[in-house]
Design a protein around this motif. Structure first.
Motif, PDB file in Angstrom:
ATOM      1  N   TYR A   1     122.088  78.971  85.845  1.00  0.00           N
ATOM      2  CA  TYR A   1     122.976  77.862  85.493  1.00  0.00           C
ATOM      3  C   TYR A   1     123.625  77.251  86.723  1.00  0.00           C
ATOM      4  CZ  TYR A   1     126.534  81.353  86.358  1.00  0.00           C
ATOM      5  OH  TYR A   1     127.292  82.293  86.964  1.00  0.00           O
TER       6      TYR A   1
ATOM      7  N   LYS B   1     117.528  73.168  90.943  1.00  0.00           N
ATOM      8  CA  LYS B   1     116.103  73.495  90.816  1.00  0.00           C
ATOM      9  C   LYS B   1     115.280  72.594  91.740  1.00  0.00           C
ATOM     10  CE  LYS B   1     117.410  76.052  87.275  1.00  0.00           C
ATOM     11  NZ  LYS B   1     118.775  75.554  87.111  1.00  0.00           N
TER      12      LYS B   1
ATOM     13  N   TRP C   1     114.742  79.709  88.033  1.00  0.00           N
ATOM     14  CA  TRP C   1     114.381  78.439  87.405  1.00  0.00           C
ATOM     15  C   TRP C   1     114.823  78.371  85.953  1.00  0.00           C
ATOM     16  CZ3 TRP C   1     110.914  77.838  83.321  1.00  0.00           C
ATOM     17  CH2 TRP C   1     110.266  79.005  82.923  1.00  0.00           C
ATOM     18  N   GLU C   2     114.905  79.528  85.251  1.00  0.00           N
ATOM     19  CA  GLU C   2     115.202  79.467  83.822  1.00  0.00           C
ATOM     20  C   GLU C   2     116.668  79.726  83.510  1.00  0.00           C
ATOM     21  OE1 GLU C   2     112.782  81.946  81.405  1.00  0.00           O
ATOM     22  OE2 GLU C   2     113.288  80.840  79.607  1.00  0.00           O
TER      23      GLU C   2
END
Lengths: 179, 158
Positions: free
Chosen positions: A119, A123, A115-116
């Motif tokens: 790239y 999501k 999720w973070e």
């Protein structure tokens, strides 16, 4: 649906079943869903276990199809990369109505562990196609996927076919009822 | 053959093209070389009868801040010895010769390094992206990479 025997001779046999055509059709539809499997990551390994004899996914009346044209619902099992998201959109658009989506696993629900810093990861599959049932887990056990299937059957069984209701409206009403 | 013997052979043949030799643990002994000489050095490593490195185990890319690194892990089935070759290229002009025509393994490995780090392997027949979509912009494994806001109308950040 109710069983109504002749009142004057209730035990004569050959009774009448009363019910709505809608219920009959929905009952049939919910017990014979063919699916397009879109396995992308480790959730697809759990899905193999679900398909094997121990969990026996086919007892729900589901048959795997290799063509979106023949499928009633699509199962997204795994990490949806942006490169693959374009393909999923095409496959979903090729499916004929009525069509449903089961999103399996954290990755396709919301990006999961990516999720973070992912790239390259979409999501959540609900950013490109509407999802009917979410199955959480990383990866979910086959029992969880079975519950997702039961949820989808319930959704199909209670779907309005003939009163001209918009499906989106109906889904929102379902959401409010927490089905 | 030991790593320092391999280094001696290369040093004798290429002189200034060989920059450094490091033998200490914990890493495997490696030889740093000039990027422009990499094809000739690898050619010698592969074809010289006492070296015979017939197997490229891995070709990796690195981001070292102001420069990009390329690492070649080589193995010889004939002599059962191995060596690591390292080289660096500046980020502004990350060009170096391809070793694709020496080991076919390098074909996809160089494409992957190009895909994620942006090195240009001159002499590669088909240097296109291998993992990311063809229309992707930027090289994601570089440390100064910023993830895109949008791709084909899909929002990328969470």
């Amino acid at each position: 649906m109710g069983l109504l025997n002749r009142l004057d001779d209730p035990f004569e046999g050959g009774g009448i079943i009363l019910g709505k055509v809608e219920d009959l059709l929905n009952w049939g539809r919910s017990k014979s869903d063919w699916y397009l499997h879109f396995g992308l990551a480790c959730c697809a390994i759990e899905f193999m276990a679900l398909n094997a004899s121990h969990f026996d996914f086919m007892r729900f009346g589901t048959i795997p199809r290799t063509s979106p044209r023949q499928a009633d619902f699509i199962m997204i099992t795994g990490t949806v990369t942006l490169k693959m998201a374009d393909r999923i959109k095409i496959l979903y658009e090729q499916m004929s109505e009525p069509k449903y989506v089961i999103s399996i696993g954290s990755c396709s629900n919301c990006g999961g562990p990516y999720w973070e810093h992912g790239y390259h990861v979409l999501k959540g599959i609900d950013r490109i196609i509407p999802v009917d049932v979410y199955v959480p887990g990383c990866p979910p056990r086959p029992e969880a996927m079975e519950e997702g299937m039961i949820k989808l059957q319930k959704l199909i069984r209670e779907q309005a076919l003939f009163n001209g209701k918009d499906r989106i409206e109906e889904l929102e009403a379902k959401k409010a009822l927490k089905i | 053959m030991l790593a320092n013997e391999i280094y001696e052979i290369l040093k004798k043949e290429f002189g200034d093209g060989i920059l450094e030799f490091k033998e200490e643990a914990p890493s495997d002994p490696y030889i740093s070389v000039e990027p422009s000489k990499i094809f000739d050095i690898c050619h010698t490593l592969r074809d010289s009868s006492e070296l015979m490195f017939d197997y490229l185990m891995c070709l990796s890319g690195l981001d070292l801040g102001e420069s990009l690194g390329i690492v070649y892990h080589l193995y010889s089935f004939k002599h059962t010895h191995k060596i690591v070759i390292k080289t660096t290229v500046p980020k502004e002009t990350p060009t170096l010769p391809s070793v694709m025509h020496l080991w076919r393994t390098a074909d996809w490995h160089e494409r992957e390094a190009f895909d994620l780090y942006g090195m240009i392997f001159s002499g590669h027949d088909n240097l296109i992206r291998i993992l990311l979509p063809y229309d992707w912009e930027g090289y994601p494994m570089r440390k100064d990479y910023n993830e895109p806001e949008e791709y084909h109308g899909m929002r990328v950040p969470y």
